[in-house]
Motif scaffolding. Sequence first.
Motif, PDB file in Angstrom:
ATOM      1  N   GLY A 224       0.807  -1.213   0.000  1.00  0.00           N
ATOM      2  CA  GLY A 224       0.000   0.000   0.000  1.00  0.00           C
ATOM      3  C   GLY A 224       0.842   1.266   0.000  1.00  0.00           C
ATOM      4  N   LEU A 225       1.918   1.275   0.784  1.00  0.00           N
ATOM      5  CA  LEU A 225       2.821   2.428   0.791  1.00  0.00           C
ATOM      6  C   LEU A 225       3.481   2.616  -0.570  1.00  0.00           C
ATOM      7  CD1 LEU A 225       4.521   1.943   4.287  1.00  0.00           C
ATOM      8  CD2 LEU A 225       2.770   3.616   3.675  1.00  0.00           C
ATOM      9  N   ALA A 226       3.891   1.505  -1.184  1.00  0.00           N
ATOM     10  CA  ALA A 226       4.487   1.573  -2.526  1.00  0.00           C
ATOM     11  C   ALA A 226       3.466   2.102  -3.526  1.00  0.00           C
ATOM     12  CB  ALA A 226       4.985   0.194  -2.943  1.00  0.00           C
ATOM     13  N   GLY A 227       2.195   1.701  -3.364  1.00  0.00           N
ATOM     14  CA  GLY A 227       1.151   2.218  -4.245  1.00  0.00           C
ATOM     15  C   GLY A 227       0.991   3.720  -4.124  1.00  0.00           C
ATOM     16  N   GLY A 228       1.135   4.241  -2.900  1.00  0.00           N
ATOM     17  CA  GLY A 228       1.063   5.686  -2.716  1.00  0.00           C
ATOM     18  C   GLY A 228       2.173   6.408  -3.454  1.00  0.00           C
ATOM     19  N   VAL A 229       3.378   5.861  -3.404  1.00  0.00           N
ATOM     20  CA  VAL A 229       4.500   6.456  -4.142  1.00  0.00           C
ATOM     21  C   VAL A 229       4.246   6.366  -5.642  1.00  0.00           C
ATOM     22  CG1 VAL A 229       6.979   6.294  -4.617  1.00  0.00           C
ATOM     23  CG2 VAL A 229       6.129   5.955  -2.292  1.00  0.00           C
ATOM     24  N   TYR A 230       3.681   5.242  -6.084  1.00  0.00           N
ATOM     25  CA  TYR A 230       3.376   5.085  -7.511  1.00  0.00           C
ATOM     26  C   TYR A 230       2.401   6.160  -7.977  1.00  0.00           C
ATOM     27  CZ  TYR A 230       1.933   2.973 -11.910  1.00  0.00           C
ATOM     28  OH  TYR A 230       1.650   2.765 -13.242  1.00  0.00           O
ATOM     29  N   ALA A 231       1.414   6.479  -7.139  1.00  0.00           N
ATOM     30  CA  ALA A 231       0.400   7.467  -7.518  1.00  0.00           C
ATOM     31  C   ALA A 231       1.014   8.830  -7.797  1.00  0.00           C
ATOM     32  CB  ALA A 231      -0.664   7.567  -6.422  1.00  0.00           C
ATOM     33  N   VAL A 232       1.944   9.281  -6.941  1.00  0.00           N
ATOM     34  CA  VAL A 232       2.541  10.604  -7.151  1.00  0.00           C
ATOM     35  C   VAL A 232       3.687  10.554  -8.162  1.00  0.00           C
ATOM     36  CG1 VAL A 232       1.861  11.460  -4.886  1.00  0.00           C
ATOM     37  CG2 VAL A 232       4.080  10.322  -5.160  1.00  0.00           C
ATOM     38  N   HIS A 233       4.151   9.355  -8.468  1.00  0.00           N
ATOM     39  CA  HIS A 233       5.196   9.227  -9.484  1.00  0.00           C
ATOM     40  C   HIS A 233       4.613   9.333 -10.887  1.00  0.00           C
ATOM     41  CE1 HIS A 233       8.617   7.902 -11.761  1.00  0.00           C
ATOM     42  NE2 HIS A 233       8.040   6.761 -12.103  1.00  0.00           N
ATOM     43  N   THR A 234       3.503   8.658 -11.137  1.00  0.00           N
ATOM     44  CA  THR A 234       2.895   8.656 -12.475  1.00  0.00           C
ATOM     45  C   THR A 234       1.768   9.672 -12.609  1.00  0.00           C
ATOM     46  OG1 THR A 234       1.308   6.938 -11.846  1.00  0.00           O
ATOM     47  CG2 THR A 234       3.421   6.201 -12.722  1.00  0.00           C
ATOM     48  N   HIS A 235       1.261  10.181 -11.487  1.00  0.00           N
ATOM     49  CA  HIS A 235       0.145  11.139 -11.461  1.00  0.00           C
ATOM     50  C   HIS A 235      -1.118  10.561 -12.082  1.00  0.00           C
ATOM     51  CE1 HIS A 235       3.124  14.035 -10.156  1.00  0.00           C
ATOM     52  NE2 HIS A 235       3.850  13.752 -11.215  1.00  0.00           N
ATOM     53  N   TYR A 236      -1.200   9.256 -12.122  1.00  0.00           N
ATOM     54  CA  TYR A 236      -2.390   8.580 -12.647  1.00  0.00           C
ATOM     55  C   TYR A 236      -2.444   7.173 -12.068  1.00  0.00           C
ATOM     56  CZ  TYR A 236      -5.245   5.725 -15.749  1.00  0.00           C
ATOM     57  OH  TYR A 236      -6.169   4.849 -16.232  1.00  0.00           O
ATOM     58  N   VAL A 237      -3.654   6.740 -11.692  1.00  0.00           N
ATOM     59  CA  VAL A 237      -3.875   5.352 -11.321  1.00  0.00           C
ATOM     60  C   VAL A 237      -5.127   4.866 -12.048  1.00  0.00           C
ATOM     61  CG1 VAL A 237      -2.750   5.455  -9.068  1.00  0.00           C
ATOM     62  CG2 VAL A 237      -5.158   6.034  -9.238  1.00  0.00           C
ATOM     63  N   GLY A 238      -5.071   3.645 -12.564  1.00  0.00           N
ATOM     64  CA  GLY A 238      -6.193   3.054 -13.280  1.00  0.00           C
ATOM     65  C   GLY A 238      -6.260   1.568 -13.026  1.00  0.00           C
ATOM     66  N   PRO A 239      -7.408   0.944 -13.237  1.00  0.00           N
ATOM     67  CA  PRO A 239      -7.580  -0.475 -12.910  1.00  0.00           C
ATOM     68  C   PRO A 239      -6.689  -1.411 -13.713  1.00  0.00           C
ATOM     69  CG  PRO A 239      -9.446   0.358 -14.171  1.00  0.00           C
ATOM     70  CD  PRO A 239      -8.634   1.546 -13.782  1.00  0.00           C
TER      71      PRO A 239
END
Length: 329
Positions: A224-239
Amino acid sequence: MKKTAGIQPFWLLAVIAVGVLPFSGLGTYTLQILTLAGINAAVAIGLNLVLGTAGQISLGQAAFVGIGAYATARLMTGAGVSFWLAMPAGGALAGLIGAALGYLALRFQGHYLAMITLCFGLIMHIFFLEFPFLTGGAAGIANIPYAGILGHAIDNGRDALFKTFHLSWFLVLLIYWLLNNLTHLGSGRVLAALRDDPIAAESVGVPTAVYKVQAFAISAVAAGLAGGVYAVHTHYVGPELFGVGASLEFLIIVVIGGLGSPVGAILGALLMAVLPELMRSYEEYRLLFFGMILMVIVVAAPGGLWGGLSTGVVRICSALRSRFGTGGA
């Protein structure tokens, strides 16, 4: 005391290396690839606790990454929450759901447990698609703000003082340090007993259920913490980013790197990030080469990359000692 004193320089050097590396002349694209490798490594180290240390099969790790990423993205875009609060909240939510999954999986072992975790991953993927008021549906969540520190945006651009590379790899070091301490305490020995012979562990009074749930929860928090970093790294999350294929990729990273080895998880994440880029010029043969290399690693080094390297170093040292001893005689 000696052991602790010997460990400190390693962590100090690792922190310095992570801090300095982005300013050593690496291009922005290279930093982007290494940042993704760091995110994958953080997820893989957590999965390694469940799969390698506790011996429990999990095929839903990408779902926990998605939970952390979506929670972080929704809190930042919808409620204006700071990244430094949104990311821990996403990790905590993933940990709670991971504990629930661990509790649900108490009665299952082997391929039945694999099926349970696989179904969980599929259910979460459907959830990400079918609840647009929370997840944005098929369109996902875009325009996620930058994380910031001391008034500076965190980005991998050339002019950025703090980079998302730092976020991902400092997270890797933090998770590695915490789990390294955990596995060297009594909890680590209990998890190993749970992996090797759960019936024998229960027979001597070990609460295996508690430790299994604990392993799933800790692994989910890391994802979950890694997912948070991914969100601000790519500025997009999708299924499409958090399906079963991504969970299998995390599984491959752990197996290739070496079960039970956090260093192996890091090596596996680096290999999985760099290898496709090296083969990009041979696009039509990339998947063929990639599959062949993975097969060679698994066959030639059953203990993974780290196990193979460790075995090689031990053999070289033994050969040198043998020759030195013979020469001294």
